[in-house]
Scaffold this active site. Structure first.
Site, PDB file in Angstrom:
ATOM      1  N   ASP A  29       0.831  -1.209   0.000  1.00 22.61           N
ATOM      2  CA  ASP A  29       0.000   0.000   0.000  1.00 22.61           C
ATOM      3  C   ASP A  29       0.865   1.257   0.000  1.00 22.61           C
ATOM      4  O   ASP A  29       0.531   2.254  -0.644  1.00 22.61           O
ATOM      5  CB  ASP A  29      -0.899   0.013   1.252  1.00 22.61           C
ATOM      6  CG  ASP A  29      -1.903  -1.141   1.212  1.00 22.61           C
ATOM      7  OD1 ASP A  29      -2.744  -1.226   2.116  1.00 22.61           O
ATOM      8  OD2 ASP A  29      -1.825  -1.950   0.263  1.00 22.61           O
ATOM      9  N   ALA A  30       1.988   1.198   0.732  1.00 20.50           N
ATOM     10  CA  ALA A  30       2.845   2.398   0.855  1.00 20.50           C
ATOM     11  C   ALA A  30       3.337   2.835  -0.522  1.00 20.50           C
ATOM     12  O   ALA A  30       3.386   4.035  -0.827  1.00 20.50           O
ATOM     13  CB  ALA A  30       4.021   2.102   1.759  1.00 20.50           C
ATOM     14  N   TYR A  32       1.765   2.274  -3.389  1.00 20.28           N
ATOM     15  CA  TYR A  32       0.604   2.845  -4.084  1.00 20.28           C
ATOM     16  C   TYR A  32       0.403   4.292  -3.617  1.00 20.28           C
ATOM     17  O   TYR A  32       0.267   5.216  -4.428  1.00 20.28           O
ATOM     18  CB  TYR A  32      -0.650   2.010  -3.791  1.00 20.28           C
ATOM     19  CG  TYR A  32      -1.886   2.487  -4.507  1.00 20.28           C
ATOM     20  CD1 TYR A  32      -2.740   3.418  -3.916  1.00 20.28           C
ATOM     21  CD2 TYR A  32      -2.176   2.039  -5.793  1.00 20.28           C
ATOM     22  CE1 TYR A  32      -3.860   3.887  -4.592  1.00 20.28           C
ATOM     23  CE2 TYR A  32      -3.306   2.500  -6.464  1.00 20.28           C
ATOM     24  CZ  TYR A  32      -4.135   3.421  -5.868  1.00 20.28           C
ATOM     25  OH  TYR A  32      -5.240   3.887  -6.537  1.00 20.28           O
ATOM     26  N   LEU A  79     -36.888  -8.596 -12.216  1.00 18.33           N
ATOM     27  CA  LEU A  79     -36.897 -10.050 -12.398  1.00 18.33           C
ATOM     28  C   LEU A  79     -38.173 -10.625 -11.806  1.00 18.33           C
ATOM     29  O   LEU A  79     -38.644 -10.154 -10.762  1.00 18.33           O
ATOM     30  CB  LEU A  79     -35.699 -10.679 -11.670  1.00 18.33           C
ATOM     31  CG  LEU A  79     -34.320 -10.387 -12.257  1.00 18.33           C
ATOM     32  CD1 LEU A  79     -33.238 -10.878 -11.307  1.00 18.33           C
ATOM     33  CD2 LEU A  79     -34.166 -11.041 -13.622  1.00 18.33           C
ATOM     34  N   LYS A 110     -27.597 -13.215  -5.924  1.00 18.31           N
ATOM     35  CA  LYS A 110     -28.304 -11.941  -6.109  1.00 18.31           C
ATOM     36  C   LYS A 110     -27.879 -11.005  -4.965  1.00 18.31           C
ATOM     37  O   LYS A 110     -28.332 -11.136  -3.839  1.00 18.31           O
ATOM     38  CB  LYS A 110     -29.813 -12.163  -6.088  1.00 18.31           C
ATOM     39  CG  LYS A 110     -30.601 -10.920  -6.481  1.00 18.31           C
ATOM     40  CD  LYS A 110     -32.090 -11.245  -6.660  1.00 18.31           C
ATOM     41  CE  LYS A 110     -32.881 -10.029  -7.098  1.00 18.31           C
ATOM     42  NZ  LYS A 110     -32.775  -8.893  -6.147  1.00 18.31           N
ATOM     43  N   LYS A 305     -35.984 -16.103  -4.364  1.00 20.17           N
ATOM     44  CA  LYS A 305     -35.800 -15.227  -3.189  1.00 20.17           C
ATOM     45  C   LYS A 305     -35.712 -16.079  -1.932  1.00 20.17           C
ATOM     46  O   LYS A 305     -36.543 -16.972  -1.728  1.00 20.17           O
ATOM     47  CB  LYS A 305     -36.997 -14.275  -3.055  1.00 20.17           C
ATOM     48  CG  LYS A 305     -37.258 -13.438  -4.290  1.00 20.17           C
ATOM     49  CD  LYS A 305     -36.212 -12.376  -4.494  1.00 20.17           C
ATOM     50  CE  LYS A 305     -36.472 -11.219  -3.558  1.00 20.17           C
ATOM     51  NZ  LYS A 305     -35.736  -9.992  -3.854  1.00 20.17           N
TER      52      LYS A 305
END
Ligand SMILES: COc1nc2nc(N)nc(N)c2nc1C
Length: 308
Positions: A29-30, A32, A79, A110, A305
């Site tokens: 990260d450093a 980046y 849907l 979903k 669902k």
């Protein structure tokens, strides 16, 4: 300076893709952050070299006074729902009758988030919109540029429109609500509301801090991409640099679909994000064509669902 700025764009967009889309960072990260500092420094000195795919846009631009309206070129449909095994078998029977033969499916989780549409021109992200009423949505491009897993430029200089679900991972939701409670602010009821609330902020700097993510699930106009199945379309999305959900699975029969639903009913609580169902789609695009649409939803897809 322009040369250096372009080099920084390429490296930072690549590092961003590895970290947020592949989840496989190749630099610490450093490193980046150091490059991002250098880019912001150079863009400050040479604003004329700022382009609209600059990684510095990830932190959010100026506050908007309102969202513009966007008319979707192809409507964003809803849907039909299935609630049990019989509904799924009815769906399968109807589809087989209509196409007069066997049908294979793709099952996808979903995601419980906010449906969005992303438009790219010659590879560049130019517009992002909410579903709205399916025909007219809100332009939330500036906020979507802060979603790190949305590429500002895709790997081919093509023009296309893609749809997906923007969401807030469970961990981000929990830490956001913790911070809200500490500030005696109203917490969000659930990650979907938190994602919707974050993307409908007029200040993109707020959206940029909400750790939003996205999974793309369809190409609105397959046009001359040459793909003949939905699963190939999803693989094309991967090749273009989009983030798709890795849990998708092709199912040769409705029995396999029902097995997939059972598995994910069990595994659902362990996911890093919330899902409210499973979307089952006919895989062959020719079969999708034959099945067509009702007034508001495709006949070639259904959402199973989970019980509330
Ligand atoms: C083809 O249309 C759709 N496909 C979808 N796929 C997934 N995975 N999730 C959705 N929410 C979804 N929604 C629609 C309208």
């Amino acid at each position: 300076a322009q040369q250096r700025i372009n080099e920084l764009h390429v490296s930072l967009n690549q590092y961003n893709y590895e970290y947020y889309v592949l989840d496989k960072p190749s630099v610490p990260d450093a490193e980046y952050d150091r490059l991002m500092q250098e880019l912001q420094q150079l863009e400050g000195e040479y604003p004329e070299f700022i382009t609209n795919d600059s990684p510095s846009l990830r932190v959010g631009g100026n506050i908007l006074d309102a969202f513009r309206k966007v008319e979707h070129r192809t409507p964003m449909l809803s849907l039909g729902n299935a609630f049990n095994e019989d509904d799924l078998r009815d769906f399968d029977r109807r589809a087989k009758q209509a196409v007069g033969g066997e049908i294979s499916y793709v099952c996808e989780l979903k995601i419980d988030g906010l449906a969005v549409s992303l438009r790219y021109e010659n590879g560049l992200f130019i517009q992002g919109a909410t579903r709205g009423d399916g025909t007219i949505g809100e332009d939330i491009t500036e906020n979507l540029k802060t979603v790190r897993s949305i590429p500002l430029r895709i790997k081919q200089p093509i023009s296309l429109e893609v749809r997906g679900e923007a969401f807030m991972p469970r961990k981000s939701f929990e830490s956001l609500n913790k911070a809200k409670l500490e500030n005696e602010e109203e917490p969000f009821a659930n990650p979907r509301n938190a994602a919707a609330g974050s993307l409908r902020q007029l200040d993109p700097k707020i959206a940029a801090k909400r750790n939003l993510d996205i999974y793309l699930y369809s190409i609105a106009d397959l046009g001359d991409t040459g793909v003949v199945s939905h699963s190939e379309g999803l693989d094309l999305l991967d090749d273009l640099g989009f983030k798709t959900n890795p849990e998708r699975q092709r199912c040769a029969t409705i029995d396999d679909v029902i097995k997939y639903v059972e598995i994910w009913t069990e595994k659902r609580p362990n996911l890093a994000y919330e899902i409210d169902g499973i979307v089952i789609k006919v895989d062959s695009l020719a079969d999708q064509e034959a099945l067509g649409f009702t007034a508001k939803s495709p006949r070639w897809a259904i959402a199973y669902k989970f019980p509330a």
